[in-house]
Design an enzyme around this catalytic site. Structure first.
Site, PDB file in Angstrom:
ATOM      1  N   GLY A   1      72.325 -26.882   8.908  1.00 28.10           N
ATOM      2  CA  GLY A   1      72.512 -26.340  10.259  1.00 28.10           C
ATOM      3  C   GLY A   1      73.935 -25.894  10.515  1.00 28.10           C
ATOM      4  O   GLY A   1      74.305 -25.609  11.648  1.00 28.10           O
TER       5      GLY A   1
ATOM      6  N   ARG B   1      69.216 -31.031  10.784  1.00 25.49           N
ATOM      7  CA  ARG B   1      69.140 -32.430  11.218  1.00 25.49           C
ATOM      8  C   ARG B   1      69.218 -32.599  12.739  1.00 25.49           C
ATOM      9  O   ARG B   1      68.475 -33.378  13.319  1.00 25.49           O
ATOM     10  CB  ARG B   1      70.303 -33.184  10.566  1.00 25.49           C
ATOM     11  CG  ARG B   1      70.269 -34.685  10.711  1.00 25.49           C
ATOM     12  CD  ARG B   1      71.515 -35.307  10.086  1.00 25.49           C
ATOM     13  NE  ARG B   1      71.685 -34.967   8.673  1.00 25.49           N
ATOM     14  CZ  ARG B   1      71.066 -35.572   7.672  1.00 25.49           C
ATOM     15  NH1 ARG B   1      70.249 -36.562   7.917  1.00 25.49           N
ATOM     16  NH2 ARG B   1      71.276 -35.212   6.414  1.00 25.49           N
TER      17      ARG B   1
ATOM     18  N   ASP C   1      90.372 -26.545   1.166  1.00 25.87           N
ATOM     19  CA  ASP C   1      89.113 -27.288   1.210  1.00 25.87           C
ATOM     20  C   ASP C   1      89.177 -28.624   0.473  1.00 25.87           C
ATOM     21  O   ASP C   1      88.410 -29.536   0.776  1.00 25.87           O
ATOM     22  CB  ASP C   1      87.986 -26.464   0.569  1.00 25.87           C
ATOM     23  CG  ASP C   1      87.474 -25.357   1.481  1.00 25.87           C
ATOM     24  OD1 ASP C   1      88.142 -25.065   2.487  1.00 25.87           O
ATOM     25  OD2 ASP C   1      86.409 -24.790   1.173  1.00 25.87           O
TER      26      ASP C   1
ATOM     27  N   HIS D   1      88.489  -0.466  30.059  1.00 23.51           N
ATOM     28  CA  HIS D   1      87.146  -0.154  30.531  1.00 23.51           C
ATOM     29  C   HIS D   1      86.609   1.109  29.873  1.00 23.51           C
ATOM     30  O   HIS D   1      87.376   2.043  29.656  1.00 23.51           O
ATOM     31  CB  HIS D   1      87.188   0.041  32.056  1.00 23.51           C
ATOM     32  CG  HIS D   1      85.850   0.286  32.657  1.00 23.51           C
ATOM     33  ND1 HIS D   1      84.913  -0.716  32.804  1.00 23.51           N
ATOM     34  CD2 HIS D   1      85.284   1.422  33.133  1.00 23.51           C
ATOM     35  CE1 HIS D   1      83.830  -0.199  33.364  1.00 23.51           C
ATOM     36  NE2 HIS D   1      84.021   1.093  33.562  1.00 23.51           N
TER      37      HIS D   1
END
Ligand SMILES: Cc1cc2nc3c(=O)[nH]c(=O)nc-3n(C[C@H](O)[C@H](O)[C@H](O)COP(=O)(O)OP(=O)(O)OC[C@H]3O[C@@H](n4cnc5c(N)ncnc54)[C@H](O)[C@@H]3O)c2cc1C
Length: 472
Positions: A174, A197, A301, A434
């Site tokens: 997930g 899960r 990591d 815009h």
């Protein structure tokens, strides 16, 4: 004793390449060891090929939208072999650039798998290398033991090397990798079933984004199974069987294991340095990226903190500057933005509402939900949701969370404002561009809700870094 190098880096991924080049630019003698392809997870088998697959999915959807905008053309079908061939060429090109960058920076590339054999000493094949400083940037690998039999499933590495997509598939997980692939694959042909899960996907992200992600996946035709993790995976002649309940089994021709990643430290020889990784294999470091062993550092990591490419790069550069540059520099953890490249995408910076409350902030929350002009024109149902968290005591904008077209691009720019300490008044004083969706960020006037924490924090007006960032 003079060492062969001032800095030896293990792993030529995002963090390792950034650290080695920055160190070499400051005059250090640097080498980098890579056992696989130069570029690491992000370039070779992560962010880059994944985003190229997402572009394919987006273009497919764009074809449908183009009809609504007046175009007429015959049927178009996604040809995975053509994508795979172009992807391979592009990744080769990028790897070539990385190799050239290392050579141009005078970083020696040593190809092979490194093993640490003692303090200051690393072996690659037959070659023994000595170094004054050692940087561990070994990255992470998909876990293959989360469920009995999960090793028979494909990982994201395998998925990104597929030549053909199966007709149907299941994804287990997930997190952001599971959600991104579910979202894009559902648009490229396969029927996708997702097991995860929690009651919602994307744990760690703001609840509104998690609810939006589940709804978007469902709208794309993904079959969702919240709260269900297969108990077992069994290989069969035609694919895989998932045991999902006491007596329930489901067969799929192909299953993606997106149950998580783990630091790549096994067999590295950390014991020769006295470094003991945690139960997941992560190397503990302090704020200066120092491990428990002298002159040995770790980034990215392999430290299992916020596992994102820009974090690994920022850590690598901060470390190189500290070791070889003009002095102490630390990475700024306070406002790390993140994205989920699903359709529509998510961009987020700052804590979730729940984390901001848990950190004791009294909140003014501004939210808007609308159907963007591009969708409204063709009767599309895709919506954009924006949520702004403001500290009610200091007026500081703590977080922006967005799901909708271009959210990662928009949130990247807003992250600068948040890092600079922008207040809600600063947002209000900004003139809009815009017509854009992003202009809504500076036009939010009505407070949607005010919420108080159970335990208020002491208000100091300082930059807050006491909150957990979304950790995909
Ligand atoms: C499918 C997927 C999608 C992702 N998408 C995103 C995204 O959109 N955005 C984002 O920010 N992050 C994303 N990530 C995460 C991102 O890829 C990682 O956080 C990032 O690559 C970590 O960098 P690193 O330098 O720590 O490690 P890596 O990039 O993994 O590099 C480590 C390198 O070390 C090498 N190595 C390991 N051990 C040795 C050894 N003993 N000897 C020699 N070489 C060794 C490995 O071969 C590898 O090349 C994604 C990851 C995956 C898997």
């Amino acid at each position: 004793m003079a060492h062969d190098f001032d800095l030896l880096v293990l792993g030529a991924g995002s963090g390792g390449v950034a650290a080695s080049r920055r160190a070499a630019a400051q005059g250090a003698r640097v080498a980098i060891v890579e056992g696989s392809r130069v570029g690491g997870t992000c370039v070779i088998r992560g962010c880059v090929p994944k985003k190229l697959l997402m572009y394919a999915a987006q273009l497919g959807e764009g074809l449908t939208q183009a009809r609504g905008y007046g175009f007429d053309f015959g049927d178009a079908a996604f040809q995975m072999p053509r994508w795979a061939a172009s992807k391979a060429t592009e990744i080769d090109r990028l790897e070539g650039i990385y190799r050239k960058m290392l050579a141009g920076s005078k970083v020696e590339l040593i190809e092979g798998w490194a093993r640490i054999t003692g303090p200051h000493t690393v072996q690659v094949g037959e070659r023994v290398i000595t170094t004054e400083h050692l940087l561990l940037a070994n990255g992470s690998l998909a876990v293959k033991d989360s469920i009995p039999g999960i090793e028979h499933c494909a990982t994201s590495d395998d998925l990104l090397d597929l030549q053909q997509l199966p007709e149907s598939l299941a994804i287990i997980g997930g997190g952001f990798i599971a959600v991104e692939f579910a979202s894009m694959l559902a648009r490229l042909g396969p029927k996708v079933t997702l097991y995860y899960r929690d009651r919602l996907p994307l744990r760690g992200f703001d609840e509104v984004l998690r609810i939006g992600a589940a709804a978007a996946l469902q709208a794309a035709g993904v079959e969702l199974h919240p709260g269900v993790v297969p108990r077992q995976v069994q290989p069969t002649a035609d694919g895989l069987v998932l045991v999902v309940g006491a007596e329930r089994i489901r067969s799929f021709p192909w299953v993606l294991n997106a149950t998580g990643r783990r630091p790549h430290t096994q067999g590295l020889g950390l014991e020769t340095l006295g470094i003991v990784p945690d139960a997941k294999g992560a190397i503990f470091v302090n704020d200066d990226h120092e491990t428990s062993a002298p002159q040995v550092y770790a980034i990215g990591d392999v430290t299992n903190r916020i596992n994102l490419t820009p974090v690994a790069i920022a850590q690598g550069r901060a470390l190189a500057d500290r070791l070889f540059g003009s002095g102490a520099r630390r990475m700024n953890w306070a406002q790390v933005a993140s994205a989920v490249f699903m359709m529509p995408p998510i961009g987020s910076v700052g804590p979730s509402e729940a984390d901001a409350l848990a950190a004791g902030h009294r909140l003014r929350i501004f939210e808007t939900d609308f159907r963007p002009m591009k969708q409204a024109f063709i009767g599309g149902q895709e919506r954009t949701h924006m949520k702004l968290l403001v500290d009610a005591d200091t007026d500081r904008v703590l977080a922006v969370h967005m799901m909708g077209a271009d959210a990662p691009e928009i949130v990247q720019s807003l992250a600068v404002a948040l890092t600079a300490g922008a207040t809600k008044a600063d947002f209000d004083n900004t003139v809009a561009v815009h017509p854009t969706a992003a202009e809504e960020w500076v036009l939010l006037r009505e407070v949607t809700r005010e919420v108080k924490p159970q335990v208020p924090r002491e208000v100091t007006g300082e930059v807050t870094s006491d909150v957990t960032q979304p950790a995909p």
